[in-house]
Design a protein around this motif. Structure first.
Motif, PDB file in Angstrom:
ATOM      1  N   ALA A 211       0.837  -1.132   0.122  1.00 50.14           N
ATOM      2  CA  ALA A 211       0.000  -0.025   0.002  1.00 50.14           C
ATOM      3  C   ALA A 211       0.963   1.323   0.030  1.00 50.14           C
ATOM      4  CB  ALA A 211      -0.737  -0.024   1.369  1.00 50.14           C
ATOM      5  N   GLU A 212       1.897   1.191   0.623  1.00 49.09           N
ATOM      6  CA  GLU A 212       2.869   2.507   0.759  1.00 49.09           C
ATOM      7  C   GLU A 212       3.680   2.556  -0.388  1.00 49.09           C
ATOM      8  OE1 GLU A 212       3.867   2.660   5.545  1.00 49.09           O
ATOM      9  OE2 GLU A 212       4.752   0.705   4.276  1.00 49.09           O
ATOM     10  N   LEU A 213       4.049   1.482  -1.191  1.00 50.03           N
ATOM     11  CA  LEU A 213       4.525   1.739  -2.405  1.00 50.03           C
ATOM     12  C   LEU A 213       3.517   2.103  -3.275  1.00 50.03           C
ATOM     13  CD1 LEU A 213       6.779  -1.808  -2.687  1.00 50.03           C
ATOM     14  CD2 LEU A 213       7.438   0.350  -1.727  1.00 50.03           C
ATOM     15  N   ASP A 214       2.374   1.886  -3.506  1.00 50.98           N
ATOM     16  CA  ASP A 214       1.447   2.115  -4.311  1.00 50.98           C
ATOM     17  C   ASP A 214       1.224   3.671  -4.010  1.00 50.98           C
ATOM     18  OD1 ASP A 214       1.088  -0.407  -5.207  1.00 50.98           O
ATOM     19  OD2 ASP A 214      -0.611  -0.800  -4.375  1.00 50.98           O
ATOM     20  N   HIS A 215       1.030   4.124  -2.865  1.00 50.93           N
ATOM     21  CA  HIS A 215       0.989   5.476  -2.724  1.00 50.93           C
ATOM     22  C   HIS A 215       1.951   6.483  -3.270  1.00 50.93           C
ATOM     23  CE1 HIS A 215       0.064   9.115  -0.521  1.00 50.93           C
ATOM     24  NE2 HIS A 215       1.422   9.222   0.046  1.00 50.93           N
ATOM     25  N   TYR A 216       3.083   6.133  -2.858  1.00 49.10           N
ATOM     26  CA  TYR A 216       4.349   6.854  -3.337  1.00 49.10           C
ATOM     27  C   TYR A 216       4.479   6.755  -4.676  1.00 49.10           C
ATOM     28  CZ  TYR A 216       5.435   7.549   1.622  1.00 49.10           C
ATOM     29  OH  TYR A 216       5.496   7.996   2.965  1.00 49.10           O
ATOM     30  N   ALA A 217       4.109   5.607  -5.299  1.00 44.43           N
ATOM     31  CA  ALA A 217       4.404   5.725  -6.956  1.00 44.43           C
ATOM     32  C   ALA A 217       3.609   6.203  -7.643  1.00 44.43           C
ATOM     33  CB  ALA A 217       4.414   4.172  -7.172  1.00 44.43           C
ATOM     34  N   ALA A 218       2.150   6.506  -6.721  1.00 47.88           N
ATOM     35  CA  ALA A 218       1.104   6.997  -7.702  1.00 47.88           C
ATOM     36  C   ALA A 218       1.168   8.643  -7.513  1.00 47.88           C
ATOM     37  CB  ALA A 218      -0.242   6.855  -6.913  1.00 47.88           C
ATOM     38  N   ALA A 219       1.957   9.066  -6.446  1.00 48.12           N
ATOM     39  CA  ALA A 219       2.141  10.498  -6.212  1.00 48.12           C
ATOM     40  C   ALA A 219       3.317  10.868  -7.230  1.00 48.12           C
ATOM     41  CB  ALA A 219       2.732  10.639  -4.776  1.00 48.12           C
ATOM     42  N   ILE A 220       4.130  10.166  -7.598  1.00 54.11           N
ATOM     43  CA  ILE A 220       5.160  10.518  -8.460  1.00 54.11           C
ATOM     44  C   ILE A 220       4.796  10.207  -9.726  1.00 54.11           C
ATOM     45  CG2 ILE A 220       7.487   9.769  -9.749  1.00 54.11           C
ATOM     46  CD1 ILE A 220       8.689   9.764  -6.902  1.00 54.11           C
ATOM     47  N   ALA A 221       3.763   9.666 -10.283  1.00 50.93           N
ATOM     48  CA  ALA A 221       3.303   9.173 -11.581  1.00 50.93           C
ATOM     49  C   ALA A 221       2.403  10.297 -12.145  1.00 50.93           C
ATOM     50  CB  ALA A 221       2.730   7.875 -11.635  1.00 50.93           C
ATOM     51  N   VAL A 222       1.622  10.874 -11.094  1.00 55.36           N
ATOM     52  CA  VAL A 222       0.293  11.773 -11.464  1.00 55.36           C
ATOM     53  C   VAL A 222       0.890  13.206 -11.776  1.00 55.36           C
ATOM     54  CG1 VAL A 222      -0.403  12.383  -9.178  1.00 55.36           C
ATOM     55  CG2 VAL A 222      -1.831  12.363 -10.904  1.00 55.36           C
ATOM     56  N   ASP A 223       0.318  13.670 -12.694  1.00 54.16           N
ATOM     57  CA  ASP A 223       0.244  15.362 -13.067  1.00 54.16           C
ATOM     58  C   ASP A 223       1.796  16.048 -12.967  1.00 54.16           C
ATOM     59  OD1 ASP A 223      -2.455  15.244 -13.211  1.00 54.16           O
ATOM     60  OD2 ASP A 223      -2.846  16.197 -11.135  1.00 54.16           O
ATOM     61  N   GLY A 224       2.379  15.188 -13.679  1.00 52.93           N
ATOM     62  CA  GLY A 224       4.010  15.672 -13.595  1.00 52.93           C
ATOM     63  C   GLY A 224       4.887  15.556 -12.590  1.00 52.93           C
ATOM     64  N   GLY A 225       4.439  14.679 -11.723  1.00 54.55           N
ATOM     65  CA  GLY A 225       5.212  14.524 -10.284  1.00 54.55           C
ATOM     66  C   GLY A 225       6.554  13.934 -10.447  1.00 54.55           C
ATOM     67  N   LEU A 226       6.730  13.207 -11.437  1.00 55.79           N
ATOM     68  CA  LEU A 226       8.198  12.665 -11.769  1.00 55.79           C
ATOM     69  C   LEU A 226       9.074  13.536 -12.318  1.00 55.79           C
ATOM     70  CD1 LEU A 226      10.331  10.340 -12.035  1.00 55.79           C
ATOM     71  CD2 LEU A 226       9.332   9.860 -14.310  1.00 55.79           C
ATOM     72  N   HIS A 227       8.651  14.500 -13.338  1.00 53.42           N
ATOM     73  CA  HIS A 227       9.321  15.744 -13.598  1.00 53.42           C
ATOM     74  C   HIS A 227       9.860  16.617 -12.678  1.00 53.42           C
ATOM     75  CE1 HIS A 227      11.012  18.353 -16.733  1.00 53.42           C
ATOM     76  NE2 HIS A 227      10.304  19.366 -16.151  1.00 53.42           N
ATOM     77  N   ALA A 228       8.679  16.739 -11.532  1.00 54.86           N
ATOM     78  CA  ALA A 228       9.016  17.855 -10.790  1.00 54.86           C
ATOM     79  C   ALA A 228      10.025  17.240  -9.672  1.00 54.86           C
ATOM     80  CB  ALA A 228       7.972  17.949 -10.115  1.00 54.86           C
ATOM     81  N   SER A 229       9.880  15.855  -9.452  1.00 55.15           N
ATOM     82  CA  SER A 229      10.744  15.383  -8.224  1.00 55.15           C
ATOM     83  C   SER A 229      12.076  15.400  -9.064  1.00 55.15           C
ATOM     84  CB  SER A 229      10.532  14.041  -8.324  1.00 55.15           C
ATOM     85  OG  SER A 229       9.001  13.704  -7.703  1.00 55.15           O
ATOM     86  N   LEU A 230      12.526  15.175 -10.285  1.00 53.79           N
ATOM     87  CA  LEU A 230      13.863  15.105 -10.775  1.00 53.79           C
ATOM     88  C   LEU A 230      14.249  16.678 -10.913  1.00 53.79           C
ATOM     89  CD1 LEU A 230      13.162  12.663 -13.791  1.00 53.79           C
ATOM     90  CD2 LEU A 230      14.113  12.307 -11.630  1.00 53.79           C
ATOM     91  N   ALA A 231      13.503  17.519 -11.086  1.00 60.57           N
ATOM     92  CA  ALA A 231      13.825  18.851 -11.036  1.00 60.57           C
ATOM     93  C   ALA A 231      14.574  19.485  -9.949  1.00 60.57           C
ATOM     94  CB  ALA A 231      12.707  19.851 -11.088  1.00 60.57           C
ATOM     95  N   TYR A 232      14.222  18.957  -8.655  1.00 63.41           N
ATOM     96  CA  TYR A 232      15.283  19.241  -7.492  1.00 63.41           C
ATOM     97  C   TYR A 232      16.619  18.621  -7.603  1.00 63.41           C
ATOM     98  CZ  TYR A 232      11.172  20.302  -4.732  1.00 63.41           C
ATOM     99  OH  TYR A 232      10.074  20.861  -4.273  1.00 63.41           O
ATOM    100  N   TYR A 233      16.817  17.730  -8.328  1.00 60.78           N
ATOM    101  CA  TYR A 233      18.201  17.376  -8.393  1.00 60.78           C
ATOM    102  C   TYR A 233      18.848  18.080  -9.689  1.00 60.78           C
ATOM    103  CZ  TYR A 233      17.285  13.383  -5.763  1.00 60.78           C
ATOM    104  OH  TYR A 233      16.882  12.239  -4.733  1.00 60.78           O
ATOM    105  N   ARG A 234      18.229  18.556 -10.842  1.00 61.44           N
ATOM    106  CA  ARG A 234      18.397  19.074 -11.972  1.00 61.44           C
ATOM    107  C   ARG A 234      18.988  20.577 -11.705  1.00 61.44           C
ATOM    108  NH1 ARG A 234      14.112  16.331 -15.899  1.00 61.44           N
ATOM    109  NH2 ARG A 234      15.320  14.421 -16.448  1.00 61.44           N
ATOM    110  N   ASP A 235      18.233  21.179 -10.308  1.00 66.57           N
ATOM    111  CA  ASP A 235      18.576  22.384  -9.865  1.00 66.57           C
ATOM    112  C   ASP A 235      19.424  22.374  -8.745  1.00 66.57           C
ATOM    113  OD1 ASP A 235      17.325  23.463 -11.919  1.00 66.57           O
ATOM    114  OD2 ASP A 235      15.238  24.038 -10.633  1.00 66.57           O
ATOM    115  N   ALA A 236      20.236  21.455  -8.508  1.00 65.05           N
ATOM    116  CA  ALA A 236      20.927  21.211  -7.463  1.00 65.05           C
ATOM    117  C   ALA A 236      22.152  21.985  -7.245  1.00 65.05           C
ATOM    118  CB  ALA A 236      21.454  19.643  -7.050  1.00 65.05           C
ATOM    119  N   ALA A 237      22.623  22.262  -8.622  1.00 67.10           N
ATOM    120  CA  ALA A 237      24.041  22.947  -8.791  1.00 67.10           C
ATOM    121  C   ALA A 237      23.627  24.511  -8.215  1.00 67.10           C
ATOM    122  CB  ALA A 237      24.698  22.915 -10.077  1.00 67.10           C
TER     123      ALA A 237
END
Length: 312
Positions: A211-237
């Motif tokens: 259930a927890e894996l499903d929750h976190y995966a859904a949060a990243i998969a929906v509405d551009g969540g993956l792109h937003a998550s990666l953006a923190y790393y891409r703006d880390a410099a």
């Protein structure tokens, strides 16, 4: 398996991520606030007159990472957990995700909830944001607790190790920087990706259930969540650059608690932060990997409570 209660009554026009199930926590209320031009999700409860504790989670999680810590704090404190921009039920803006920009949104959200001074507790990428927030809004913070995080320009190594015994902890930093490729490879496989982090970096691979894996995966998969998550790393410099710029000629004076774990990523958070902070102390949580709030919630709640009560 962990029971993840949901409630449709909170899914309304104010919620910018309506395709993601919204989980309730007894004694806490969902809120959405205008945080300097974007809508951020917060869940709030505890003692309305007590010291305010603001909680920030990291990758690949949401505020739900604090669900077992929050009730333990609620008896003495006013507790607010906030989803970062791009995380959980917060808006996923098409703008910079450097941690100083994000910190301004988070602080605006706290102020929108009527809070002027507060204690800040943050894990992983949440700690990246918390450190930058302390640099920008130090006078409004009572103290900051940072849990197991390689903060850009501060505790994050300049080079990713190639030794296999260490590389598995940080390999994803370089992968996330590659434009478009992670989105292409991970689309439709978000659960596999999220599951790798949660199972590999926890001390026990069975800590997170389906259930927890499903929750976190859904949060990243929906509405551009993956792109937003990666953006923190891409703006880390840029985050690192702004951190160093803000630290020119000064140190943080707000009390800092560095919380490490017995099997985490940063063996001594306090030591790694102390070159930039005048008042840094540390705590080590035993029998935990990287996801300390999930793995040892009572120990984390106790460390936070002691930090606040000893500081007041």
């Amino acid at each position: 398996m962990t029971d993840l209660p949901t409630s449709s009554r909170h899914v309304c026009e104010s919620n910018p991520v309506r395709d993601l199930p919204l989980h309730d926590l007894a004694g806490f209320t969902h809120r959405w606030v205008d945080a300097d031009g974007i809508r951020l999700h917060a869940i709030e409860g505890g003692q309305s007159t007590g010291p305010v504790v603001v909680l920030l989670a990291g990758f690949p999680q949401t505020w739900w990472a604090w669900r077992e810590v929050m009730p333990s704090l609620a008896g003495r404190f006013h507790v607010i957990a906030i989803d970062l921009p791009g995380q959980g039920h917060s808006e996923r803006p098409e703008r910079s995700y450097d941690t100083h920009t994000v910190a301004a949104h988070v602080h605006a959200a706290v102020e929108a909830l009527g809070v002027s001074t507060y204690w800040l507790v943050a894990h992983d990428i949440g700690a990246w944001v918390a450190f930058s927030l302390a640099l920008r809004f130090e006078s409004q913070l009572r103290g900051v607790a940072l849990l197991d995080a390689g903060i850009p320009g501060i505790t994050l190594p300049n080079a990713i190790p190639t030794d296999p015994d260490r590389a598995w902890k940080t390999w994803h930093f370089a992968f996330h920087l590659v434009p478009d490729l992670p989105e292409t490879l991970l689309a439709g496989r978000e659960r596999d990706y999220v599951g790798w982090f949660l199972k590999k970096k926890a001390l026990s691979p069975d800590k997170f259930d389906d259930a927890e894996l499903d929750h976190y995966a859904a949060a990243i998969a929906v509405d551009g969540g993956l792109h937003a998550s990666l953006a923190y790393y891409r703006d880390a410099a840029e985050s690192a650059r702004k951190n160093h710029e803000a630290l020119k000629g000064r140190h943080l004076t707000v009390p800092i608690l560095g919380i490490s774990s017995s099997h985490g990523s940063i063996p001594d958070m306090a030591a790694s932060i102390s070159p930039w902070a005048d008042n840094a102390t540390g705590a080590v949580v035993p029998d935990a990997g990287h996801f300390i709030p999930d793995e040892q919630p009572e120990a984390v709640a106790t460390a936070i409570a002691d930090f606040i009560l000893n500081g007041d």
